[in-house]
Scaffold this active site. Sequence first.
Site, PDB file in Angstrom:
ATOM      1  CE  LYS A  14     -77.635  55.831 -21.083  1.00  0.00           C
ATOM      2  NZ  LYS A  14     -76.657  56.644 -21.813  1.00  0.00           N
ATOM      3  NE  ARG A  89     -81.771  56.281 -26.516  1.00  0.00           N
ATOM      4  CZ  ARG A  89     -80.701  55.664 -26.047  1.00  0.00           C
ATOM      5  NH1 ARG A  89     -80.754  54.817 -25.076  1.00  0.00           N
ATOM      6  NH2 ARG A  89     -79.559  55.925 -26.583  1.00  0.00           N
ATOM      7  NE  ARG A 128     -69.086  52.481 -25.419  1.00  0.00           N
ATOM      8  CZ  ARG A 128     -70.300  52.997 -25.266  1.00  0.00           C
ATOM      9  NH1 ARG A 128     -70.927  52.872 -24.122  1.00  0.00           N
ATOM     10  NH2 ARG A 128     -70.882  53.644 -26.252  1.00  0.00           N
ATOM     11  NE  ARG A 134     -72.606  50.571 -28.030  1.00  0.00           N
ATOM     12  CZ  ARG A 134     -73.317  51.257 -27.131  1.00  0.00           C
ATOM     13  NH1 ARG A 134     -73.196  50.975 -25.849  1.00  0.00           N
ATOM     14  NH2 ARG A 134     -74.124  52.211 -27.512  1.00  0.00           N
ATOM     15  NE  ARG A 146     -74.427  56.403 -29.769  1.00  0.00           N
ATOM     16  CZ  ARG A 146     -73.407  55.788 -29.170  1.00  0.00           C
ATOM     17  NH1 ARG A 146     -72.275  55.558 -29.848  1.00  0.00           N
ATOM     18  NH2 ARG A 146     -73.523  55.394 -27.922  1.00  0.00           N
TER      19      ARG A 146
END
Length: 190
Positions: A14, A89, A128, A134, A146
Amino acid sequence: MKYYILFGPPGAGKGTQATAMVEKYNLNHISTGALLRKEIAAGTELGIQAKTLIEKGCLVPDEVVEGMIENEFKTVTGVDGFLLDGFPRTLPQADALDQILARNGSEVTATVSIMIPDEMIMERIKGRALKEGRADDASEDIINNRIVTYHNQTEPLIEYYSKAGKYNEIDGIGTIDEVRDRIFSVMDKF
Ligand code: AP5
Ligand code: MG
């Protein structure tokens, strides 16, 4: 004004695709995740509350993100529309969005959904994690939570927007450029 929802599981791409989308269609990119990370970095009261939930891979309360979205709609000008990345969401968030837009005589233009399988979510987020650091990318347990949260709380939105005739799914497997071209061919219709 156009209101596009950029939908998809964690790690679907996204954020990656948003940059090209906002540029081509003159949109303002609103990522609720990025806004929350900014609050955390600034150490605000909201950030302190959100941090614990985000770092467990859970969602923050609906009212928190709904307030953020409404605020962005009010303050951003000079664009042809908004690209909502990571919002809504949950079903209550989708309902709240409909109400916020209806108050201004608007509605959701379309949902653009980037879809990838769960194994690829894990692979991309682990990749990532090596670059971005993160906190919610830091362990397989958090990433799995998640994924579970996505299936339980966010996936029902597929039916919600399908019923409204606003759901457009794109295969998220392929190079970044290939996925971008698929997204553009859908968005060109609106
Ligand atoms: P958020 O920041 O929205 O995270 P997310 O939905 O989990 O999605 P990501 O940002 O992890 O993935 P992405 O789809 O943007 O993928 P990316 O482009 O980076 O939310 C974080 C947290 O905030 C939530 O868990 C929740 O706690 C809270 N929150 C946020 N919104 C909320 C809401 N509305 N309600 C309640 N709580 C909320 O790509 C991933 C990686 O893959 C990158 O390394 C990228 O380079 C790579 N990649 C991308 N595309 C490709 C490709 N085609 N091929 C190969 N690699 C690719
Ligand atoms: Mg993102």
